[in-house]
Design a protein around this motif. Structure first.
Motif, PDB file in Angstrom:
ATOM      1  N   ARG A 153     -20.709 113.963  70.625  1.00  0.00           N
ATOM      2  CA  ARG A 153     -21.275 114.709  69.141  1.00  0.00           C
ATOM      3  C   ARG A 153     -21.137 113.742  68.032  1.00  0.00           C
ATOM      4  O   ARG A 153     -20.267 112.494  68.278  1.00  0.00           O
ATOM      5  N   ALA A 154     -21.731 113.881  66.966  1.00  0.00           N
ATOM      6  CA  ALA A 154     -21.605 113.040  65.688  1.00  0.00           C
ATOM      7  C   ALA A 154     -20.679 113.492  64.804  1.00  0.00           C
ATOM      8  O   ALA A 154     -20.716 114.864  64.887  1.00  0.00           O
ATOM      9  N   PHE A 155     -19.889 113.205  64.178  1.00  0.00           N
ATOM     10  CA  PHE A 155     -18.797 113.607  63.297  1.00  0.00           C
ATOM     11  C   PHE A 155     -19.056 112.750  61.976  1.00  0.00           C
ATOM     12  O   PHE A 155     -19.131 111.436  61.827  1.00  0.00           O
TER      13      PHE A 155
ATOM     14  N   VAL B 233     -18.382 110.572  68.818  1.00  0.00           N
ATOM     15  CA  VAL B 233     -17.020 111.077  69.616  1.00  0.00           C
ATOM     16  C   VAL B 233     -17.918 111.292  71.074  1.00  0.00           C
ATOM     17  O   VAL B 233     -18.769 111.902  71.170  1.00  0.00           O
ATOM     18  N   LYS B 234     -17.197 110.499  72.135  1.00  0.00           N
ATOM     19  CA  LYS B 234     -17.821 110.513  73.556  1.00  0.00           C
ATOM     20  C   LYS B 234     -16.559 110.891  74.238  1.00  0.00           C
ATOM     21  O   LYS B 234     -15.376 110.436  74.266  1.00  0.00           O
TER      22      LYS B 234
ATOM     23  N   PRO C  63     -20.961 103.551  63.858  1.00  0.00           N
ATOM     24  CA  PRO C  63     -22.261 102.654  63.875  1.00  0.00           C
ATOM     25  C   PRO C  63     -22.100 101.397  62.854  1.00  0.00           C
ATOM     26  O   PRO C  63     -22.359 100.566  63.228  1.00  0.00           O
ATOM     27  N   ALA C  64     -21.257 101.636  61.863  1.00  0.00           N
ATOM     28  CA  ALA C  64     -20.853 100.649  60.792  1.00  0.00           C
ATOM     29  C   ALA C  64     -20.202  99.520  61.522  1.00  0.00           C
ATOM     30  O   ALA C  64     -20.138  98.522  60.949  1.00  0.00           O
TER      31      ALA C  64
ATOM     32  N   ARG D  78     -12.390  96.335  72.154  1.00  0.00           N
ATOM     33  CA  ARG D  78     -13.427  95.525  71.500  1.00  0.00           C
ATOM     34  C   ARG D  78     -14.893  95.618  72.249  1.00  0.00           C
ATOM     35  O   ARG D  78     -14.669  95.711  73.503  1.00  0.00           O
ATOM     36  N   ARG D  79     -15.798  95.880  71.360  1.00  0.00           N
ATOM     37  CA  ARG D  79     -17.010  95.872  72.298  1.00  0.00           C
ATOM     38  C   ARG D  79     -17.872  94.769  72.330  1.00  0.00           C
ATOM     39  O   ARG D  79     -19.126  94.835  72.851  1.00  0.00           O
ATOM     40  N   SER D  80     -17.524  93.580  71.410  1.00  0.00           N
ATOM     41  CA  SER D  80     -18.340  92.507  71.598  1.00  0.00           C
ATOM     42  C   SER D  80     -17.281  91.281  71.689  1.00  0.00           C
ATOM     43  O   SER D  80     -16.043  91.523  71.403  1.00  0.00           O
TER      44      SER D  80
END
Length: 198
Positions: free
Chosen positions: A51-53, A64-65, A103-104, A130-132
């Protein structure tokens, strides 16, 4: 001839088992969980909800996953762990992984390891991911959630509840995953039957 009789008996047994299993369609999302979309992948042992929040008007958008397993454990029917006098059924457990991302801020997400019981969602651990860049081989996961200050625990639960990760979601997941278990059993039986027929 002997093999054929054995195979026929096995196929009859499979058909009997398939007819005794009731694979019903997935239950609808209740209003309290309706903001999520469900990604159910047939043949897999988990389901993903998304969902987006937005915390406030014009605030940062978040995703939110929620990943949930099939029922993966059980405990005695009371919170204290003592067996109830009536010998009631065990409390079934579902492992739930929640990830909140922005996303930011694509390089970082906040991860929650939770336990979904039929009537409540418990948080076990909270940690940033950390995703990167290079990911540590043994990332520090922080302390157990119950070891945090009570005020921080309460604030973290409120944070999740605002995003729809709450006791109602835990109850829905139990209903949904019990249904999924039945559908997966029927699918598995039909796949075995199909293999044996060829």
């Amino acid at each position: 001839m002997r093999r054929s009789a054995f195979l026929d008996r096995l196929l009859r047994s499979l058909r009997s088992e398939i007819s005794s299993c009731r694979a019903e369609p997935a239950p609808p999302l209740p209003p309290s969980v309706a903001q999520f979309t469900v990604d159910d992948r047939p043949g897999e042992q988990w389901v993903r909800l998304r969902r987006a929040f937005s915390a406030s008007k014009g605030g940062d958008q978040e995703e939110v996953k929620v990943d949930a397993t099939l029922v993966d454990g059980a405990v005695a029917p009371t919170l204290s762990g003592a067996v109830a006098e009536d010998g009631g059924p065990p409390r079934m457990h579902i492992s739930v992984h929640v990830e909140v991302s922005k996303p930011a801020r694509p390089d970082l997400a906040l991860s929650f390891e939770c336990s979904a019981w039929p009537e409540e969602m418990d948080v076990e651990r909270v940690f940033p991911v950390r995703r990167s860049g290079p990911t540590p081989e043994q990332q520090y996961m922080g302390c157990q959630f119950r070891e945090l200050d009570e005020e921080m625990q309460s604030a973290m639960r409120d944070y999740l509840e605002q995003r729809g990760v709450n006791d109602e979601l835990a109850a829905f997941l139990h209903t949904y995953m019990e249904n999924k278990e039945q559908r997966e059993i029927v699918r598995w039986l039909k796949n075995v039957e199909c293999y044996l027929k060829k």
